[in-house]
Scaffold this active site. Structure first.
Site, PDB file in Angstrom:
ATOM      1  CE  LYS A  23      -2.083  -1.209   3.913  1.00  0.00           C
ATOM      2  NZ  LYS A  23      -1.525  -2.146   4.386  1.00  0.00           N
ATOM      3  NE  ARG A  98      -4.958   0.231   9.156  1.00  0.00           N
ATOM      4  CZ  ARG A  98      -3.926  -0.297   8.879  1.00  0.00           C
ATOM      5  NH1 ARG A  98      -3.690  -1.497   9.130  1.00  0.00           N
ATOM      6  NH2 ARG A  98      -2.948   0.282   8.272  1.00  0.00           N
ATOM      7  NE  ARG A 137       8.270  -2.953   6.695  1.00  0.00           N
ATOM      8  CZ  ARG A 137       6.895  -2.474   6.407  1.00  0.00           C
ATOM      9  NH1 ARG A 137       6.511  -1.798   5.596  1.00  0.00           N
ATOM     10  NH2 ARG A 137       6.132  -2.864   7.432  1.00  0.00           N
ATOM     11  NE  ARG A 143       5.967  -0.583  10.262  1.00  0.00           N
ATOM     12  CZ  ARG A 143       4.966  -0.495   9.420  1.00  0.00           C
ATOM     13  NH1 ARG A 143       5.044  -0.069   8.292  1.00  0.00           N
ATOM     14  NH2 ARG A 143       3.745  -1.044   9.681  1.00  0.00           N
ATOM     15  NE  ARG A 154       1.724  -4.854  10.896  1.00  0.00           N
ATOM     16  CZ  ARG A 154       3.123  -4.958  10.477  1.00  0.00           C
ATOM     17  NH1 ARG A 154       4.209  -5.483  10.639  1.00  0.00           N
ATOM     18  NH2 ARG A 154       3.190  -4.248   9.207  1.00  0.00           N
TER      19      ARG A 154
END
Ligand code: AP5
Length: 203
Positions: A23, A98, A137, A143, A154
């Site tokens: 996204k 969401r 990532r 992160r 998630r």
């Protein structure tokens, strides 16, 4: 897009998809070619956490656990962002709404200014692929919510709470699904085609 009062309010677009679907990556490109702001709730929260603001403190524990930040924090934050002058030319929402409740809240907030979403783009990617992307990532960016247990949570939350909302937009004929497998350029080409079909981009 034309709002009921006849003014040209610019395109109102939502991009959605599972964590790691791409996204944010594609939102940057859409925002650039359409010259509209990309508004990412996740990015706003992360910036506030970095700046140690009160909003950041409220969001931190939820984000670290892979849970949604409560609507009492998220909804007013988005409403305030949507009242900034730069959204007059249009906007792209990334990561909000969401849940069905957030979708209703957004609908009402936009209706109050004579607007509605014009297009909802869903980037579809299988779960194994997104887990691999996010673990990669994690190695590069570190992160905080990209650890395997939090990624799994998630994804569960997405399935439980966001997937039902996708149907809400499909029922309104606003939803266009884009295959998110392939290179970033290949996915972008598919999105570019949709934007062209919707008359938002020149051929
Ligand atoms: P948010 O920041 O929105 O995270 P997310 O939805 O989990 O999505 P990601 O940012 O991980 O992935 P993405 O789909 O944007 O993919 P990206 O382009 O980065 O939200 C984080 C948290 O904030 C939530 O968990 C929640 O706590 C809170 N929050 C946010 N919004 C909220 C809301 N509305 N209500 C309540 N709480 C909220 O790509 C991922 C990786 O893949 C990158 O490394 C990228 O380089 C790579 N990649 C992208 N495309 C490709 C490709 N085609 N091929 C290979 N790799 C690719």
């Amino acid at each position: 897009m034309i709002s009921p009062d006849g003014s040209n309010a610019g395109p109102a677009i939502l991009i959605l998809g599972a964590p790691g679907a791409g996204k944010g990556t594609q939102a940057k490109r859409i925002a650039e070619v359409l010259q509209i702001p990309a508004i990412s709730t996740g990015a706003i929260f992360r910036q506030n956490m970095k700046d140690r603001t009160e909003l950041g403190q409220k969001a931190q524990s939820y984000m670290d656990a892979g849970e949604f930040v409560p609507d009492s924090v998220t909804n007013p934050m988005v409403k305030a962002r949507l009242s900034a002058p730069d959204v007059a030319s249009g906007f792209l929402l990334d990561g909000y709404p969401r849940t069905i409740d957030q979708a209703f809240y957004l609908r009402d907030a936009l209706a109050a200014t004579g607007r509605e979403l014009d297009l909802v783009l869903e980037i579809a990617v299988e779960l194994d692929e997104v887990v691999q992307r996010l673990l990669k990532r994690a190695e590069i960016e570190g992160r905080a919510d990209d650890t395997e247990p939090v990624i799994r949570r998630r994804l569960e939350v997405y399935k439980e709470q966001t997937e039902p909302m996708v149907t809400y937009y499909a029922d309104q004929d606003k939803l266009v699904q884009v295959d998110g497998i392939g290179t970033v350029d290949e996915v972008w080409e598919r999105i570019r085609q949709v934007l062209t079909e919707y008359g938002l981009l020149e051929k």
